[in-house]
Design a protein around this motif. Structure first.
Motif, mmCIF file in Angstrom:
data_model
loop_
_atom_site.group_PDB
_atom_site.id
_atom_site.type_symbol
_atom_site.label_atom_id
_atom_site.label_comp_id
_atom_site.label_asym_id
_atom_site.label_seq_id
_atom_site.Cartn_x
_atom_site.Cartn_y
_atom_site.Cartn_z
ATOM 1 N N UNK A 261 0.836 -1.204 0.000
ATOM 2 C CA UNK A 261 0.000 0.000 0.000
ATOM 3 C C UNK A 261 0.872 1.255 0.000
ATOM 4 N N UNK A 262 1.795 1.290 -0.965
ATOM 5 C CA UNK A 262 2.695 2.433 -1.141
ATOM 6 C C UNK A 262 2.403 3.084 -2.488
ATOM 7 N N UNK A 263 1.697 4.211 -2.471
ATOM 8 C CA UNK A 263 1.342 4.893 -3.715
ATOM 9 C C UNK A 263 2.587 5.343 -4.461
ATOM 10 N N UNK A 264 3.605 5.811 -3.731
ATOM 11 C CA UNK A 264 4.825 6.271 -4.389
ATOM 12 C C UNK A 264 5.487 5.140 -5.171
ATOM 13 N N UNK A 265 5.410 3.920 -4.658
ATOM 14 C CA UNK A 265 6.003 2.779 -5.349
ATOM 15 C C UNK A 265 5.194 2.416 -6.598
ATOM 16 N N UNK A 266 3.875 2.529 -6.508
ATOM 17 C CA UNK A 266 3.032 2.273 -7.689
ATOM 18 C C UNK A 266 3.296 3.323 -8.766
ATOM 19 N N UNK A 267 3.392 4.590 -8.359
ATOM 20 C CA UNK A 267 3.675 5.661 -9.320
ATOM 21 C C UNK A 267 5.049 5.467 -9.942
ATOM 22 N N UNK A 268 6.030 5.073 -9.134
ATOM 23 C CA UNK A 268 7.367 4.827 -9.673
ATOM 24 C C UNK A 268 7.343 3.665 -10.671
ATOM 25 N N UNK A 269 6.580 2.618 -10.345
ATOM 26 C CA UNK A 269 6.526 1.454 -11.228
ATOM 27 C C UNK A 269 5.785 1.733 -12.519
ATOM 28 N N UNK A 270 4.463 1.940 -12.424
ATOM 29 C CA UNK A 270 3.657 2.148 -13.633
ATOM 30 C C UNK A 270 3.852 3.532 -14.248
ATOM 31 N N UNK A 271 4.204 4.530 -13.420
ATOM 32 C CA UNK A 271 4.341 5.889 -13.941
ATOM 33 C C UNK A 271 5.713 6.199 -14.483
ATOM 34 N N UNK A 272 6.750 6.059 -13.657
ATOM 35 C CA UNK A 272 8.109 6.444 -14.071
ATOM 36 C C UNK A 272 8.752 5.366 -14.951
ATOM 37 N N UNK A 273 8.933 4.155 -14.392
ATOM 38 C CA UNK A 273 9.542 3.082 -15.187
ATOM 39 C C UNK A 273 8.680 2.741 -16.408
ATOM 40 N N UNK A 274 7.386 2.573 -16.153
ATOM 41 C CA UNK A 274 6.486 2.264 -17.259
ATOM 42 C C UNK A 274 6.446 3.370 -18.292
ATOM 43 N N UNK A 275 6.473 4.624 -17.843
ATOM 44 C CA UNK A 275 6.436 5.749 -18.775
ATOM 45 C C UNK A 275 7.664 5.826 -19.647
#
Length: 465
Positions: free
Chosen positions: A119-133
């Motif tokens: 339940x870490x939003x920053x980790x989800x954003x880093x995964x799907x947002x930064x790395x995925x982006x």
């Protein structure tokens, strides 16, 4: 790592260029999943409550606004990575780039799955947002650049085939994600964590298939029986312009404006399509029981996605016959007229005209994405077209912020001032029409690139051998 190097991916004699479109589609259909990411939004806001049907989440659950950052961050890094790594893509070739895209995009799902579990939003954003982006950006431009080199005789058709896949990625990703979440709903994360792991693995296989199937043409290769033919007015150049020089030309910035304005108008409405049709054709407007329901609005959004995807192929192929500049003239002129008429269709209560108008608009929105790489190839040649395309995609990142902000901002302001919801979009549609008029002028000003920017009049293009 030698197998990933550019020289190892040069096609031998007799290799069919028609194997390149399937390789490109394997990547674009995978990364196009980002358009269907919204299926995860509500489950992500109910992870602690464990009840997707609940009106509100439990204390500590993420809000919809917070979860929406994942999609925005992914699109931002798509444009930023395309611009930043464009030269690297051209130098290293499509195979290494597509493998890097697969590892980043799919690895982002694995990191996001961990973020969901913790339940870490920053980790989800880093995964799907930064790395995925970043994976999105690399995967978006590399196949397009390669297709243009293989299809100099039909560049619009070639880019349309790949970018159609990106537009259609949600048609696969959305139902797949929904089905997997239903299957693993009891995993403690409403199925989101398990779904991320499986989708990451599946997309990794498809993207690696595309990466190892793709080839680049040998130096000097041309389609049998085809020779370049300069077009009247010089709108299709036989010369190359390197990326750093292209960045300094007025043509680059005019095309930047062309893409930005076309995307701003389309993406702003696409994000509000469901709410808009329900408000403009509500029971209050059409009479009790006659309004557009949420289910019907979802069908409308799906229809727009189909036209978005089909338009990428239709309009880019059409541009091979009538030219890139005339194609964008149609986009801007017809689009401006339709945006002006949309509120009138709403006032008339004509749902058929409203839907038809937006379907045409969405086809031209998708067509703008698919036609711009061929337009760049016409202006700047093929040597650095991938890197130039990458820098131009910053216009997409900017439009993804400006478009929704315009639509949502003016709608909220109109409603706050007492305007009925059904009429709150009139000002917005007029603004979109005005933006397209500006785009028409920018496209009208595009001329052939001056000789002083040609690569042969400057340093020679770098060798890839």
């Amino acid at each position: 790592m030698g197998i990933l190097d550019r020289p190892q991916s040069v096609a031998g004699p007799g290799w069919s260029r028609w194997l390149v479109p399937p390789a490109a589609l394997a990547v674009h259909l995978s990364i196009g999943q980002i358009y269907g990411y919204s299926v995860f939004n509500k489950p992500l806001t109910r992870l602690l409550s464990g009840d997707v049907s609940a009106e509100t989440g439990a204390p500590g659950d993420w809000t919809l606004l917070q979860v929406g950052l994942i999609f925005s961050v992914a699109l931002f890094f798509l444009g930023a990575s395309s611009a930043l790594f464009g030269k690297w893509v051209e130098r290293e070739g499509p195979r290494k780039t597509m493998v890097a895209s697969a590892l980043l995009f799919c690895g982002g799902f694995f990191v996001a799955a961990l973020g969901v579990k913790l339940h870490s939003l920053s980790l989800v954003i880093f995964g799907n947002g930064v790395l995925g982006g970043i994976g999105l950006g690399l995967g978006y431009i590399s196949p397009v650049s390669t297709l243009i080199k293989w299809f100099p005789d039909r560049p619009g058709l070639a880019t349309g085939m790949a970018i159609m896949g990106f537009g259609g990625g949600a048609l696969i990703g959305s139902p797949l994600g929904t089905a997997l979440m239903g299957r693993f709903a009891t995993d403690g994360t409403l199925g989101v964590g398990s779904t991320f792991l499986i989708m990451g693995a599946v997309y990794l296989l498809f993207m690696l298939f595309g990466a190892f199937l793709i080839r680049v043409p040998a130096d000097g290769w041309t389609p049998p029986g085809w020779t370049p033919k300069p077009q009247p007015g010089g709108m299709i150049s036989t010369h190359n312009v390197l990326v750093d020089q292209a960045f300094r030309t007025p043509q680059f910035w005019l095309l930047f404006a062309v893409l930005f304005l076309n995307v701003t108008a389309g993406i702003g409405v696409l994000g509000q399509a469901s709410v808009m049709i329900q408000e403009m054709f509500s029971d209050r407007v059409l009479g009790a029981g006659n309004g557009v329901t949420a289910a019907a609005a979802a069908g409308f959004v799906g229809l727009l996605s189909i036209f978005n995807m089909a338009g990428r192929f239709f309009w880019s192929s059409t541009s091979d016959r009538i030219g890139r500049k005339p194609t964008y003239m149609i986009f801007f002129a017809l689009g401006a007229v339709l945006y002006f008429l949309i509120p009138m269709f709403g006032n008339m209560g004509s749902l058929i005209l409203f839907v038809a108008g937006f379907c045409v608009i969405m086809s031209m929105y998708g067509g703008g994405f698919a036609t711009i790489p061929a337009y760049l190839r016409d202006m700047f040649g093929t040597a650095n077209v991938g890197a130039i395309h990458g820098r131009l995609l910053l216009a997409w990142s900017a439009a993804a912020i400006v478009g929704p902000s315009l639509v949502n901002g003016f709608r909220d302001r109109q409603i706050a001032s007492g305007v009925p919801a059904a009429q709150a979009y009139s000002t917005t549609m007029s603004i979109m029409a005005a933006l397209l008029v500006v785009g028409f002028v920018a496209n009208l000003l595009v001329r052939p690139v001056a000789e002083k920017f040609w690569a042969e009049n400057r340093a020679p293009a770098p060798s890839h051998d």
